[in-house]
Design a protein around this motif. Structure first.
Motif, PDB file in Angstrom:
ATOM      1  N   GLU A  38       0.824  -1.205   0.000  1.00 46.17           N
ATOM      2  CA  GLU A  38       0.000   0.000   0.000  1.00 46.17           C
ATOM      3  C   GLU A  38       0.862   1.261   0.000  1.00 46.17           C
ATOM      4  OE1 GLU A  38      -3.758   1.944   2.434  1.00 46.17           O
ATOM      5  OE2 GLU A  38      -3.059  -0.049   2.968  1.00 46.17           O
ATOM      6  N   LEU A  39       1.992   1.199   0.699  1.00 43.59           N
ATOM      7  CA  LEU A  39       2.945   2.313   0.725  1.00 43.59           C
ATOM      8  C   LEU A  39       4.234   1.852   0.052  1.00 43.59           C
ATOM      9  CD1 LEU A  39       3.819   5.144   1.656  1.00 43.59           C
ATOM     10  CD2 LEU A  39       4.498   4.123   3.826  1.00 43.59           C
ATOM     11  N   PRO A  40       4.535   2.364  -1.133  1.00 42.81           N
ATOM     12  CA  PRO A  40       5.756   1.953  -1.828  1.00 42.81           C
ATOM     13  C   PRO A  40       7.009   2.356  -1.050  1.00 42.81           C
ATOM     14  CG  PRO A  40       4.255   3.069  -3.334  1.00 42.81           C
ATOM     15  CD  PRO A  40       3.721   3.277  -1.938  1.00 42.81           C
ATOM     16  N   ALA A  41       7.975   1.447  -1.002  1.00 50.39           N
ATOM     17  CA  ALA A  41       9.239   1.696  -0.310  1.00 50.39           C
ATOM     18  C   ALA A  41      10.320   0.848  -0.965  1.00 50.39           C
ATOM     19  CB  ALA A  41       9.109   1.338   1.171  1.00 50.39           C
ATOM     20  N   ILE A  42      11.551   1.173  -0.642  1.00 51.20           N
ATOM     21  CA  ILE A  42      12.665   0.378  -1.146  1.00 51.20           C
ATOM     22  C   ILE A  42      13.418  -0.208   0.038  1.00 51.20           C
ATOM     23  CG2 ILE A  42      12.920   1.678  -3.286  1.00 51.20           C
ATOM     24  CD1 ILE A  42      15.271   3.146  -1.981  1.00 51.20           C
ATOM     25  N   ARG A  43      14.049  -1.346  -0.196  1.00 52.09           N
ATOM     26  CA  ARG A  43      14.843  -1.997   0.840  1.00 52.09           C
ATOM     27  C   ARG A  43      16.312  -1.842   0.472  1.00 52.09           C
ATOM     28  NH1 ARG A  43      13.408  -7.984   2.707  1.00 52.09           N
ATOM     29  NH2 ARG A  43      11.975  -6.914   4.123  1.00 52.09           N
ATOM     30  N   LEU A  44      17.074  -1.312   1.398  1.00 52.12           N
ATOM     31  CA  LEU A  44      18.503  -1.088   1.181  1.00 52.12           C
ATOM     32  C   LEU A  44      19.316  -2.012   2.062  1.00 52.12           C
ATOM     33  CD1 LEU A  44      18.428   2.810   1.341  1.00 52.12           C
ATOM     34  CD2 LEU A  44      18.420   1.383  -0.705  1.00 52.12           C
TER      35      LEU A  44
END
Length: 114
Positions: A38-44
């Motif tokens: 629902e909330l776009p995010a990236i994993r680093l």
């Protein structure tokens, strides 16, 4: 400090804790929004435990999540638009039709019958 200066101070990417503070949610609730898409995010980061051996909140052992500030602003705007449309729909003449309102009949004056 105006909005552009505040945005510059925060940076381009927000941690889940920063995002949670902005949305007045817990970090776990924000993580759930990210995990469901629902909330776009990236994993680093790389898999495994970070240097220092401490596990990161919500990392699941595979790095840290970051939410882009612009994406968060778009998410908030979309939620406002969703709420606006729902409000308009419920006020419309079609909002009380069960097939269109999720199976519930919405009546403006839902007072108990005597």
């Amino acid at each position: 400090m105006d909005d552009s200066e505040a945005a510059s101070a925060v940076g381009r990417f927000l941690t889940l804790a920063d995002t949670a503070e902005i949305l007045s949610l817990t970090a776990a609730e924000v993580l759930e929004l990210v995990r469901t898409g629902e909330l776009p995010a990236i994993r680093l980061g790389t898999r495994g435990t970070p240097a220092g051996g401490a596990a990161m909140i919500g990392s699941g052992g595979a790095g840290v999540w970051r939410v882009e500030r612009i994406v968060l602003e778009s998410f908030i705007e979309a939620k406002y638009e969703e709420a606006r449309r729902m409000s308009l729909w419920q006020e419309s003449d079609f909002g009380n039709i069960p097939e269109l309102s999720g199976g519930t009949i919405i009546r403006p004056d839902d007072s108990p019958a005597s």
